[in-house]
Design an enzyme around this catalytic site. Structure first.
Site, short mmCIF file in Angstrom:
data_model
loop_
_atom_site.label_atom_id
_atom_site.label_comp_id
_atom_site.label_asym_id
_atom_site.label_seq_id
_atom_site.Cartn_x
_atom_site.Cartn_y
_atom_site.Cartn_z
N LYS A 150 0.53 -1.01 -0.28
CA LYS A 150 -0.31 -0.14 -0.37
C LYS A 150 1.25 1.05 0.42
CE LYS A 150 -4.60 0.50 0.18
NZ LYS A 150 -5.51 -0.17 -0.12
N GLY A 167 -22.33 4.48 4.05
CA GLY A 167 -21.09 5.53 2.69
C GLY A 167 -21.59 5.22 1.67
N VAL A 172 -18.22 2.49 -4.53
CA VAL A 172 -18.50 1.61 -3.72
C VAL A 172 -19.99 1.22 -3.55
CG1 VAL A 172 -17.79 -0.88 -2.68
CG2 VAL A 172 -16.21 0.67 -3.43
P1 NAD Z 1 -15.46 6.95 -1.34
O1 NAD Z 1 -14.61 7.90 -0.72
O2 NAD Z 1 -15.69 6.53 -3.06
O3 NAD Z 1 -16.50 6.88 -0.42
C1 NAD Z 1 -17.04 6.46 0.74
C2 NAD Z 1 -18.47 7.28 1.01
O4 NAD Z 1 -18.40 7.03 2.58
C3 NAD Z 1 -18.28 8.92 1.70
O5 NAD Z 1 -19.47 9.30 0.39
C4 NAD Z 1 -18.47 8.91 2.42
O6 NAD Z 1 -18.75 10.57 2.88
C5 NAD Z 1 -18.77 8.36 3.38
N1 NAD Z 1 -18.58 8.43 4.50
C6 NAD Z 1 -17.10 7.46 5.16
N2 NAD Z 1 -17.18 7.64 6.48
C7 NAD Z 1 -18.77 7.29 6.44
C8 NAD Z 1 -19.95 7.47 7.86
N3 NAD Z 1 -19.13 7.10 9.13
N4 NAD Z 1 -21.48 7.28 7.70
C9 NAD Z 1 -21.20 7.80 6.87
N5 NAD Z 1 -20.96 7.53 5.44
C10 NAD Z 1 -19.65 7.46 5.36
O7 NAD Z 1 -14.80 5.44 -1.45
P2 NAD Z 1 -15.13 3.39 -2.00
O8 NAD Z 1 -13.65 4.27 -3.00
O9 NAD Z 1 -16.73 4.31 -1.82
O10 NAD Z 1 -14.40 3.00 -0.62
C11 NAD Z 1 -15.76 2.62 0.33
C12 NAD Z 1 -14.57 2.02 1.01
O11 NAD Z 1 -14.58 0.49 0.49
C13 NAD Z 1 -12.92 2.27 1.32
O12 NAD Z 1 -12.90 1.97 3.27
C14 NAD Z 1 -12.01 1.41 1.06
O13 NAD Z 1 -11.43 1.44 1.34
C15 NAD Z 1 -12.89 0.26 0.89
N6 NAD Z 1 -12.37 -0.39 -0.45
C16 NAD Z 1 -12.53 -0.23 -1.91
C17 NAD Z 1 -12.71 -0.56 -3.32
C18 NAD Z 1 -12.92 -0.23 -4.24
O14 NAD Z 1 -13.21 -0.73 -5.15
N7 NAD Z 1 -13.19 1.36 -3.94
C19 NAD Z 1 -12.16 -1.89 -3.33
C20 NAD Z 1 -11.96 -2.51 -1.85
C21 NAD Z 1 -12.64 -1.80 -0.65
#
Ligand code: NAD
Length: 340
Positions: free
Chosen positions: A78, A174, A178
């Site tokens: 990472k 959130g 995703v």
């Molecule tokens: P993103 O930044 O696009 O979305 C995260 C969303 O969650 C944001 O809209 C934010 O406002 C919201 N959020 C954060 N904390 C919150 C809370 N306590 N209550 C309500 N809403 C909250 O991120 P993403 O790419 O959608 O990824 C989401 C999670 O999945 C992360 O932890 C990321 O590490 C994990 N993940 C993502 C991927 C991927 O392909 N993008 C792959 C594996 C894991």
């Protein structure tokens, strides 16, 4: 620094700075035993460099576990770029990061993560081929969502006796890249959706487009539902949150959902089935890994479809051995990473 390296069994830690562009970056290589370390690059504000190292190390470790359990010929790593207060030229900063990656001679391959986007990967790609999720390669998020959807169905089957999500109350925390794509699939499957996001506009969109019910972010985890789906940031499941959960299953996309490993046992004690995060959210990694190797979409989709079965097997083993699914998953990954 060595304490966190020892605690996570990190293989090596690499640090670079480039005053001309403002780059301050850390690359944590957890393991290259099964192949080059693949994992995203975060671009976030950190309170200090120690917390940035700790974040990179823990996330690198879960990338190793994720790749190993997904059967991918990749290790885990990472990167973290400390977001400066002022960035004169974002493109130049990511180009400098590309030069840093190139110094590792292919031991680390980067991808998008929190705070980075495909355009940044394009800048990196000017200086190294060890990069995925460029604009041409595409965003892994829809594939992560697809895998989580399969994992939710497998978890519903294991705990509720059916993988039919019609009428189940499902709480999605959130609605980012995703979470929103997943909410769309859950709505199409007939789930009754409860949603929250720190950005009220995201929740409103789900209310208007998916017929979801918006809940205040601070209240969602304690709201009665069948399945709680964390898709925000990590560390959401701690002792206090688990005490207030009102659900049968926790199954979501967020990385490092457990504030500490012991929280898995608290969930178990409360009779809540927990889908280990690095198993259920491996769809994005599978997509970038196979695509980097030149695989076509049908082969990637077939690999993604196996996430549900992988969870089913972990749940069965957990039940047979009277252990938590998190412990079973960790033991399976460690057997692959540290064979005797
Ligand atoms: P993103 O930044 O696009 O979305 C995260 C969303 O969650 C944001 O809209 C934010 O406002 C919201 N959020 C954060 N904390 C919150 C809370 N306590 N209550 C309500 N809403 C909250 O991120 P993403 O790419 O959608 O990824 C989401 C999670 O999945 C992360 O932890 C990321 O590490 C994990 N993940 C993502 C991927 C991927 O392909 N993008 C792959 C594996 C894991």
């Amino acid at each position: 620094m060595f304490g966190i390296m020892e605690a996570t069994r990190l293989e090596s830690l690499h640090v670079a700075q480039d005053p001309a562009t403002g780059l301050q970056a850390i690359i944590a290589l957890h393991s290259t035993r099964l192949g080059p370390a693949l994992g995203g690059c975060r671009y976030l504000t950190y309170s200090d460099s120690h917390s940035a190292v700790a974040d990179a190390a823990r996330l690198a470790q879960s990338m190793s576990y994720k790749a190993a359990l997904a059967g991918l010929p990749f290790g885990g790593g990472k990167a973290v770029i400390l977001r400066p207060a002022h960035v004169p030229n974002r493109g130049a900063l990511f180009e400098a990061f590309g030069r840093f990656i190139e110094t590792l001679n292919g031991r680390y391959i980067t991808a998008v993560d929190s705070g980075t986007k495909s355009e940044d990967m394009d800048c990196i790609a000017q200086y190294t081929q060890h990069v995925t999720s460029t604009r041409t390669a595409g965003d892994p998020s829809p594939h992560t969502a697809m895998g989580v959807f399969a994992g939710i169905r497998a978890s519903a089957m294991a705990r509720l006796g059916s993988d039919d999500l019609q009428g189940l109350r499902i709480a999605v925390q959130g609605l980012g890249q995703v979470g929103y794509a997943l909410a769309e699939q859950l709505a199409a499957a007939g789930a009754e959706l409860l949603v929250s996001d720190l950005d009220p506009g995201r929740a409103l969109l789900a209310v208007e487009q998916l017929g979801a019910q918006a809940v205040q972010p601070a209240e969602l985890a304690a709201t009665p539902c069948d399945i709680f789906v964390p898709c925000g940031l990590g560390g959401v499941l701690d002792q206090a949150t688990v005490a207030h959960l009102h659900c049968a299953v926790v199954a979501g996309a967020a990385n490092n959902q457990l504030a500490s490993p012991e929280v898995a046992e608290l969930l178990e004690a409360r009779g809540i089935l927990y889908a280990p995060d690095y198993v259920i959210n491996s769809g994005g990694l599978i997509y970038v890994a196979l695509q980097h190797q030149g695989a076509e979409l049908p082969a990637i989709t077939a690999h993604l479809a196996r996430i549900g079965q992988r969870l089913t097997d972990i749940y069965a083993q957990a039940q047979a051995q009277n252990r938590s699914p998190a412990r079973v998953a960790a033991q399976q990954a460690e057997a692959l990473l540290y064979p005797r």
